[in-house]
Write an enzyme that holds these catalytic residues in place. Sequence first.
Site, PDB file in Angstrom:
ATOM      1  N   GLU A  63      41.837  35.232  48.312  1.00 43.78           N
ATOM      2  CA  GLU A  63      40.823  35.780  47.390  1.00 43.78           C
ATOM      3  C   GLU A  63      41.253  37.132  46.833  1.00 43.78           C
ATOM      4  O   GLU A  63      40.439  38.044  46.680  1.00 43.78           O
ATOM      5  CB  GLU A  63      39.457  35.914  48.093  1.00 43.78           C
ATOM      6  CG  GLU A  63      38.972  34.626  48.735  1.00 43.78           C
ATOM      7  CD  GLU A  63      37.533  34.687  49.260  1.00 43.78           C
ATOM      8  OE1 GLU A  63      36.835  35.680  48.993  1.00 43.78           O
ATOM      9  OE2 GLU A  63      37.128  33.731  49.945  1.00 43.78           O
ATOM     10  N   ASN A 123      38.607  31.287  57.101  1.00 41.36           N
ATOM     11  CA  ASN A 123      38.844  32.282  56.052  1.00 41.36           C
ATOM     12  C   ASN A 123      37.994  33.516  56.335  1.00 41.36           C
ATOM     13  O   ASN A 123      36.818  33.392  56.685  1.00 41.36           O
ATOM     14  CB  ASN A 123      38.421  31.636  54.719  1.00 41.36           C
ATOM     15  CG  ASN A 123      38.764  32.432  53.485  1.00 41.36           C
ATOM     16  OD1 ASN A 123      39.929  32.799  53.290  1.00 41.36           O
ATOM     17  ND2 ASN A 123      37.774  32.677  52.632  1.00 41.36           N
ATOM     18  N   GLU A 133      34.164  33.358  57.070  1.00 45.35           N
ATOM     19  CA  GLU A 133      33.611  34.651  57.490  1.00 45.35           C
ATOM     20  C   GLU A 133      32.766  34.594  58.768  1.00 45.35           C
ATOM     21  O   GLU A 133      31.615  35.021  58.780  1.00 45.35           O
ATOM     22  CB  GLU A 133      32.843  35.280  56.316  1.00 45.35           C
ATOM     23  CG  GLU A 133      33.750  35.427  55.084  1.00 45.35           C
ATOM     24  CD  GLU A 133      33.063  36.033  53.855  1.00 45.35           C
ATOM     25  OE1 GLU A 133      31.837  36.191  53.868  1.00 45.35           O
ATOM     26  OE2 GLU A 133      33.784  36.340  52.887  1.00 45.35           O
ATOM     27  N   HIS A 142      40.472  41.305  49.516  1.00 44.39           N
ATOM     28  CA  HIS A 142      39.737  42.086  48.507  1.00 44.39           C
ATOM     29  C   HIS A 142      40.045  43.563  48.793  1.00 44.39           C
ATOM     30  O   HIS A 142      39.447  44.170  49.677  1.00 44.39           O
ATOM     31  CB  HIS A 142      38.235  41.820  48.606  1.00 44.39           C
ATOM     32  CG  HIS A 142      37.853  40.401  48.318  1.00 44.39           C
ATOM     33  ND1 HIS A 142      37.940  39.857  47.050  1.00 44.39           N
ATOM     34  CD2 HIS A 142      37.398  39.411  49.122  1.00 44.39           C
ATOM     35  CE1 HIS A 142      37.544  38.584  47.095  1.00 44.39           C
ATOM     36  NE2 HIS A 142      37.220  38.296  48.336  1.00 44.39           N
ATOM     37  N   ASP A 187      41.971  40.423  45.061  1.00 40.55           N
ATOM     38  CA  ASP A 187      41.710  41.306  43.920  1.00 40.55           C
ATOM     39  C   ASP A 187      41.826  42.736  44.423  1.00 40.55           C
ATOM     40  O   ASP A 187      41.697  42.998  45.618  1.00 40.55           O
ATOM     41  CB  ASP A 187      40.374  41.025  43.208  1.00 40.55           C
ATOM     42  CG  ASP A 187      39.164  40.965  44.118  1.00 40.55           C
ATOM     43  OD1 ASP A 187      39.185  41.579  45.203  1.00 40.55           O
ATOM     44  OD2 ASP A 187      38.178  40.306  43.747  1.00 40.55           O
TER      45      ASP A 187
END
Length: 362
Positions: free
Chosen positions: A278, A214, A173, A250, A280
């Site tokens: 990641e 990432n 990030e 996400h 979701d």
Amino acid sequence: MQSALALFALAAVAPLSASALPATATAAASSALPTATSVVSGLNALARAAGKLYFGTATDNTTPEFTDPTYLSILENYNQFGQLTPANAMKWMYIEPEAGVFNFTLGNQIADLTEEYGMVLRGHNGVWYEELPGWVTSTDWNATGLAYAVQRHVSGIVGHYAGRVYAWDVVNEPLNDNGTMREDLFYNALNTTYINIALEAARAADPNAKLYINDYNIEYVGTKSTAMQNLIKQLQSEGVPIDGVGMESHFIVGEVPTTLVENFQAYEALGLEFAITELDIRMELPATDELYEQQKQDYYTVVDACLQVSVCRGVTVWDWTDKYSWVPSTFAGYGDACPWDANYTRKPAYDGIAIAFEGQSI
Ligand SMILES: *[C@@H]1O[C@H](CO)[C@@H](O)[C@H](O)[C@H]1NC(C)=O
Ligand SMILES: *[C@@H]1O[C@H](CO)[C@@H](O)[C@H](O)[C@H]1NC(C)=O
Ligand SMILES: *[C@@H]1O[C@H](CO)[C@@H](O)[C@H](O)[C@H]1NC(C)=O
Ligand SMILES: *[C@@H]1O[C@H](CO)[C@@H](O)[C@H](O)[C@H]1NC(C)=O
Ligand SMILES: *[C@@H]1O[C@H](CO)[C@@H](O)[C@H](O)[C@H]1NC(C)=O
């Protein structure tokens, strides 16, 4: 485990047919919401049959999920999960709590599990602005001192797990959503050179690990993705080792971006691989039949986008059950983001993933 290795071999030889094995999740529906109807043997088996390295999950041994036998009994199923990411165990505050003093206890537990289960390990993460130990956040760093600390940290963790990790999220990030560099303590002392230092230290410590940056909101065409591609080009022009980009993913039900494939192809054109790291897909609660069906479609869309670009190595969900999802405590009013519900029943979202890996349309 022998069973995991046997399944590994089987999956590598031939796709598991949907009818060859019985459904493993036949728990009775515990609410009025729809549940999965898929009878496939498992998502990792399907991912491998489709040519991907894995379908995997984050898992967190710093929380109660690791003392929950039902959770662990599903986590260890190689047919479902071929890859683990430690959600917290390898973050700086846990793994180097004092300057130059490493504690690998929690990280080793996840690394050992991946080997016991025959799974791929993703290292997470090297340099990130959150979950830092006090000695990092409270020091008034000069460039020399912080460069040394970053180099020692990344060398220490990547070196410790050398030969056991498929890929490392070396830098996590680094960008703001508007595409500027995040002005965290690393950037403020070192400008972008902390990224070079971290990647070079990682390559030296484990020449075979794939080195990733990432981030989130880089999954689709837009300012932040363009900024990430520019950062990658800058690193490549400087001869800094970089192998891949982690697309966190996400997402929100009904709002999955429509430019995933086009965006992924831009990274492929830079000579990189990538992974969904990641995933979701959260919904505004309360859940309804319609939201569950839309979530199924949305999971399908993301997995199908990975399948459309060959350098997408695999898909990782940010934990697989709503029981232990980070979503409700982070996004007020949202939840039910995972493919399994809080009672470990497979949701229609599970079918969406399975159908995509099977190469069927939804
Ligand atoms: C889980 O089961 C309990 C009781 O068996 C039920 O009250 C609850 O609604 C279920 N939760 C979900 C997400 O299905
Ligand atoms: C290392 O971490 C483990 C797990 O958190 C903890 O139990 C142990 O006390 C730590 N070791 C040291 C020397 O601090
Ligand atoms: C930079 O910081 C280190 C400690 O982190 C210190 O030893 C060194 O003297 C500092 N250098 C300068 C030029 O201030
Ligand atoms: C970009 O976002 C950061 C973080 O929110 C903010 O500090 C900065 O001012 C923004 N820059 C521009 C040019 O909008
Ligand atoms: C970081 O480096 C870039 C390129 O040299 C420069 O434009 C920018 O101003 C620097 N940022 C800071 C905070 O020094």
